[in-house]
Design an enzyme around this catalytic site. Sequence first.
Site, PDB file in Angstrom:
ATOM      1  N   ARG A 119       0.821  -1.210   0.000  1.00 24.83           N
ATOM      2  CA  ARG A 119       0.000   0.000   0.000  1.00 24.83           C
ATOM      3  C   ARG A 119       0.858   1.265   0.000  1.00 24.83           C
ATOM      4  NH1 ARG A 119      -3.579  -0.216   5.029  1.00 24.83           N
ATOM      5  NH2 ARG A 119      -1.833   0.831   6.044  1.00 24.83           N
ATOM      6  N   ASP A 120       0.456   2.241  -0.814  1.00 30.70           N
ATOM      7  CA  ASP A 120       1.059   3.578  -0.840  1.00 30.70           C
ATOM      8  C   ASP A 120       2.556   3.537  -1.131  1.00 30.70           C
ATOM      9  OD1 ASP A 120       0.792   6.379  -0.710  1.00 30.70           O
ATOM     10  OD2 ASP A 120       1.499   6.420   1.364  1.00 30.70           O
ATOM     11  N   CYS A 121       3.011   2.548  -1.888  1.00 30.23           N
ATOM     12  CA  CYS A 121       4.433   2.458  -2.250  1.00 30.23           C
ATOM     13  C   CYS A 121       5.336   2.559  -1.018  1.00 30.23           C
ATOM     14  CB  CYS A 121       4.810   3.540  -3.257  1.00 30.23           C
ATOM     15  SG  CYS A 121       4.151   3.273  -4.907  1.00 30.23           S
ATOM     16  N   SER A 125       1.417   6.245   4.150  1.00 37.23           N
ATOM     17  CA  SER A 125       0.329   5.346   4.541  1.00 37.23           C
ATOM     18  C   SER A 125       0.667   3.899   4.211  1.00 37.23           C
ATOM     19  CB  SER A 125      -0.974   5.760   3.841  1.00 37.23           C
ATOM     20  OG  SER A 125      -1.388   7.032   4.271  1.00 37.23           O
TER      21      SER A 125
END
EC number: 3.2.1.-
Length: 440
Positions: A119-121, A125
């Site tokens: 998630r979110d690289c 986040s």
Amino acid sequence: MKPSRIPRRAVPAGIAALMLALAVPAPAQAEQAGGHTLPADTRFYVEPDSDAAKQAVRDLLAHNVSEAAAMARLATWPQAHWFTGGTPAEVEEQTRTLVRRAAATGTVPVLVAYNIPLRDCSQYSSGGAQSDAEYRDWISALARGIGRSKAVVVVEPDGLANLPSDCSPTSDPTGALTAGRIADLRYAVDALAQQPNSVVYLDAGNSHWHGVGAIAQRLQQAGIEHAQGFSLNVSNFLSTDRSDRYGTWVSGCLWFATKGPEWARGHADWCASQYYSPAAPNDGQPGNAVDVEDPATWHWTDDWFRQNVGTPPLNELTHFVVDTSRNGKGSWTPPAGKYSGDPQVWCNPPGRGIGDRPTAATGTPLVDAYLWIKTIGQSDGQCNRNIPGGTVDPEYGIVDPAAGAWWPEQALTLVRNATPALTFAPWTRPRLPGSTGQSS
């Protein structure tokens, strides 16, 4: 972005006291969403134990009456509930608790599934499930928790717009991670949309990110045809009119590439975008060079759609929802020359305000709802405006709270800058301490 777990009690004593002092929610009885549609009179669920409600109690106890009233107004409006992790058993129980509580008030909850692997690289986040298999078990549990209850579900904000291959030139050298992401999103859309009364929107980023054709292609790959539609502007600040216009183009592009003329089938990449064209024709009129920051120059894209897409049947077009939780003042433009690098205009920008109120009566045919998807008052992360070695956010002079942490000062700014001005929700009525009047 991580919210607290759903509380088991309905209305804590402190919240009840505040409601008696400032605003009392009326018992909601309205027609709810049915099938896989979202009627214009849909009422959305209001969490009685929200961050804003608890902050209002703290402010009232500290005799900050003005601040308490601002937070009380905010607490009367519906916001989405984010599911960001936990075991399958936990998320199933939490989801079932939420949808049952909403059903008891005659309202429809808005859920956000936010647990995609990588998630979110791995940025502010970061997090998510540890594997594709773990994610699918988690999504299946979320779907079981919804069951036959009515719910709006936003699937994985930024998950499609920010694929593993987008993270860096070396983040997905074989493409396997990106293929897994697309497969996970297809699985999520299918599992959630199979619930008989769920209304599912797959997130598609925002109007200042991917071009129209590029995001339309990704939506197709991720199974948009099995969802009610897509979501835009989640956790962002771009104005509602820009999102409406961009979303209408994306919808038109999806039709063009799947149901349009034979020569267009499979060619979403041919659609004009909000960046079209780098060298627009010069007709001697204002706006003869396209600028993504200036929708007044987007008429070239409008012309392309008129000429190539025309006016498709409305029932063949994909619908969408827009997050208006923080876009009342539009996006932030820092003073020229203030920052040498990326100023992170998406990250806790100063001076923003709440936008259009949550409603399914948008007046725009393809827009099913304006929703407050991002939790108002939760930080975007510890922004440093890309100052090398910096940890302090120069816009605030502090280290910003971590992503998802409640930030009372930001919440208060967003309320005070709301456009239009924030009032108590229409199903509530403010009343003075000691009043015996009933809510209406």
